[in-house]
Design a protein around this motif. Structure first.
Motif, PDB file in Angstrom:
ATOM      1  N   THR A  84       0.838  -1.194   0.000  1.00 26.75           N
ATOM      2  CA  THR A  84       0.000   0.000   0.000  1.00 26.75           C
ATOM      3  C   THR A  84       0.873   1.244   0.000  1.00 26.75           C
ATOM      4  N   ARG A  85       0.270   2.358  -0.352  1.00 22.83           N
ATOM      5  CA  ARG A  85       0.989   3.632  -0.302  1.00 22.83           C
ATOM      6  C   ARG A  85       1.457   3.954   1.109  1.00 22.83           C
ATOM      7  N   ASP A  86       0.648   3.605   2.086  1.00 22.71           N
ATOM      8  CA  ASP A  86       1.002   3.914   3.472  1.00 22.71           C
ATOM      9  C   ASP A  86       2.267   3.177   3.908  1.00 22.71           C
ATOM     10  N   GLY A  87       2.553   2.049   3.293  1.00 24.84           N
ATOM     11  CA  GLY A  87       3.719   1.279   3.673  1.00 24.84           C
ATOM     12  C   GLY A  87       4.948   1.533   2.821  1.00 24.84           C
ATOM     13  N   TYR A  88       4.797   2.335   1.762  1.00 20.82           N
ATOM     14  CA  TYR A  88       5.926   2.561   0.859  1.00 20.82           C
ATOM     15  C   TYR A  88       6.944   3.501   1.509  1.00 20.82           C
ATOM     16  N   ARG A  89       8.224   3.149   1.429  1.00 21.94           N
ATOM     17  CA  ARG A  89       9.290   3.948   2.037  1.00 21.94           C
ATOM     18  C   ARG A  89      10.008   4.749   0.955  1.00 21.94           C
ATOM     19  N   THR A  90       9.908   6.053   1.036  1.00 22.85           N
ATOM     20  CA  THR A  90      10.544   6.947   0.073  1.00 22.85           C
ATOM     21  C   THR A  90      11.938   7.330   0.553  1.00 22.85           C
ATOM     22  N   PRO A  91      12.978   7.106  -0.241  1.00 23.19           N
ATOM     23  CA  PRO A  91      14.311   7.557   0.157  1.00 23.19           C
ATOM     24  C   PRO A  91      14.377   9.096   0.168  1.00 23.19           C
ATOM     25  N   GLY A  92      15.192   9.641   1.056  1.00 24.16           N
ATOM     26  CA  GLY A  92      15.340  11.078   1.120  1.00 24.16           C
ATOM     27  C   GLY A  92      16.548  11.599   0.371  1.00 24.16           C
ATOM     28  N   ASP A  93      17.414  10.712  -0.079  1.00 21.22           N
ATOM     29  CA  ASP A  93      18.636  11.127  -0.769  1.00 21.22           C
ATOM     30  C   ASP A  93      18.549  10.781  -2.247  1.00 21.22           C
ATOM     31  N   ALA A  94      19.353  11.469  -3.043  1.00 22.15           N
ATOM     32  CA  ALA A  94      19.282  11.303  -4.498  1.00 22.15           C
ATOM     33  C   ALA A  94      19.679   9.899  -4.935  1.00 22.15           C
ATOM     34  N   ALA A  95      20.781   9.382  -4.401  1.00 21.40           N
ATOM     35  CA  ALA A  95      21.231   8.049  -4.813  1.00 21.40           C
ATOM     36  C   ALA A  95      20.188   6.997  -4.475  1.00 21.40           C
ATOM     37  N   GLY A  96      19.579   7.120  -3.302  1.00 22.21           N
ATOM     38  CA  GLY A  96      18.542   6.168  -2.916  1.00 22.21           C
ATOM     39  C   GLY A  96      17.326   6.257  -3.809  1.00 22.21           C
ATOM     40  N   ALA A  97      16.957   7.483  -4.202  1.00 19.71           N
ATOM     41  CA  ALA A  97      15.790   7.677  -5.060  1.00 19.71           C
ATOM     42  C   ALA A  97      16.014   7.087  -6.445  1.00 19.71           C
ATOM     43  N   VAL A  98      17.206   7.292  -6.996  1.00 18.82           N
ATOM     44  CA  VAL A  98      17.522   6.739  -8.319  1.00 18.82           C
ATOM     45  C   VAL A  98      17.532   5.212  -8.255  1.00 18.82           C
ATOM     46  N   ALA A  99      18.138   4.672  -7.197  1.00 17.87           N
ATOM     47  CA  ALA A  99      18.167   3.216  -7.038  1.00 17.87           C
ATOM     48  C   ALA A  99      16.757   2.650  -6.879  1.00 17.87           C
ATOM     49  N   ALA A 100      15.912   3.361  -6.130  1.00 18.56           N
ATOM     50  CA  ALA A 100      14.535   2.894  -5.936  1.00 18.56           C
ATOM     51  C   ALA A 100      13.780   2.858  -7.254  1.00 18.56           C
ATOM     52  N   PHE A 101      13.995   3.875  -8.103  1.00 17.51           N
ATOM     53  CA  PHE A 101      13.346   3.859  -9.414  1.00 17.51           C
ATOM     54  C   PHE A 101      13.850   2.691 -10.251  1.00 17.51           C
ATOM     55  N   GLY A 102      15.150   2.442 -10.222  1.00 17.33           N
ATOM     56  CA  GLY A 102      15.692   1.318 -10.982  1.00 17.33           C
ATOM     57  C   GLY A 102      15.108  -0.013 -10.534  1.00 17.33           C
ATOM     58  N   THR A 103      15.006  -0.204  -9.226  1.00 19.64           N
ATOM     59  CA  THR A 103      14.438  -1.442  -8.690  1.00 19.64           C
ATOM     60  C   THR A 103      12.956  -1.571  -9.051  1.00 19.64           C
ATOM     61  N   ALA A 104      12.228  -0.461  -8.933  1.00 16.43           N
ATOM     62  CA  ALA A 104      10.794  -0.482  -9.222  1.00 16.43           C
ATOM     63  C   ALA A 104      10.516  -0.743 -10.696  1.00 16.43           C
ATOM     64  N   SER A 105      11.292  -0.122 -11.578  1.00 21.57           N
ATOM     65  CA  SER A 105      11.070  -0.335 -13.010  1.00 21.57           C
ATOM     66  C   SER A 105      11.393  -1.769 -13.401  1.00 21.57           C
ATOM     67  N   ALA A 106      12.403  -2.364 -12.772  1.00 22.79           N
ATOM     68  CA  ALA A 106      12.722  -3.763 -13.050  1.00 22.79           C
ATOM     69  C   ALA A 106      11.596  -4.684 -12.568  1.00 22.79           C
ATOM     70  N   ALA A 107      10.990  -4.351 -11.425  1.00 22.30           N
ATOM     71  CA  ALA A 107       9.892  -5.169 -10.899  1.00 22.30           C
ATOM     72  C   ALA A 107       8.677  -5.115 -11.818  1.00 22.30           C
TER      73      ALA A 107
END
Length: 206
Positions: A122-145
């Protein structure tokens, strides 16, 4: 499994959009569009959170108040994304690179889970990174999923209404092939916005 022929161009488009956006964010180079490579500086934390106009929506520390016209910092963890219950503010707030990357990564992560995963995120459980490197990595992981989820779809799935049970979109009313198209345009248009923000940040007065 052999991919349905009508899924192939949509998958190619998704791959192109994600690869281009990741190159724009990470470097060290990217195709300028005509085959010429140009150097790219990796996204930094200041640029990630840069607010080019007043009252932007962004990603903020959990202990901070939401931004102007936001009512909540969505998600879990130390950082949250500015959000508001429907009806959303109008005109829409201008959003930072951090907000746009978080939006994309959350959407792709949840849609992948609600297509071929446990269908529990759920959206309530999603953890958003606060740093740029973490955000880019999160997008890469999400797009692969999400890409992996697409590989489970046969022709019957593409025509099935509700094949994805993602609760924050039109998935329950639309054939899955329409959802695939919609996700592509989300990555394409937010990717273009992020690229423009990078250009503006580079050209800002100092």
């Amino acid at each position: 499994m052999i991919l349905p022929p009508r899924l192939i161009p949509l998958l190619d488009q998704f791959d192109f959009a994600c690869e281009r956006l990741l190159a724009r964010l990470s470097g060290p180079a990217m195709d300028s569009g005509n085959g010429v490579e140009i150097g790219v500086t990796p996204l930094g934390d200041d640029e990630h959170l840069w607010e080019p106009v007043p009252d932007c929506w962004s990603v903020r520390r959990r202990g901070d108040a939401p931004g102007a016209r936001a009512t909540v910092l969505a998600g879990a963890g130390a950082w949250g994304r500015d959000a508001a219950e429907s009806p959303h503010p109008f005109p829409p707030p201008f959003t930072t690179i951090a907000w746009r990357l978080s939006h994309l990564a959350e959407m792709l992560t949840l849609r992948a889970d609600h297509t071929s995963g446990g269908r529990t995120l759920t959206r309530d459980g999603y953890r958003t990174p606060g740093d740029a490197a973490g955000a880019v990595a999160a997008f890469g992981t999400a797009s692969a999923a999400w890409r992996e989820a697409l590989l489970t779809a046969d022709d019957t799935a593409l025509d099935t209404i509700g094949y994805s049970t993602y609760p924050n979109g039109s998935d329950a009313e639309d054939p899955f092939v329409d959802i695939v198209w919609w996700v592509n345009q989300e990555v394409l248009h937010h990717g273009a916005e992020i690229a423009l923000l990078r250009d503006l940040y580079r050209a800002r007065p100092t």
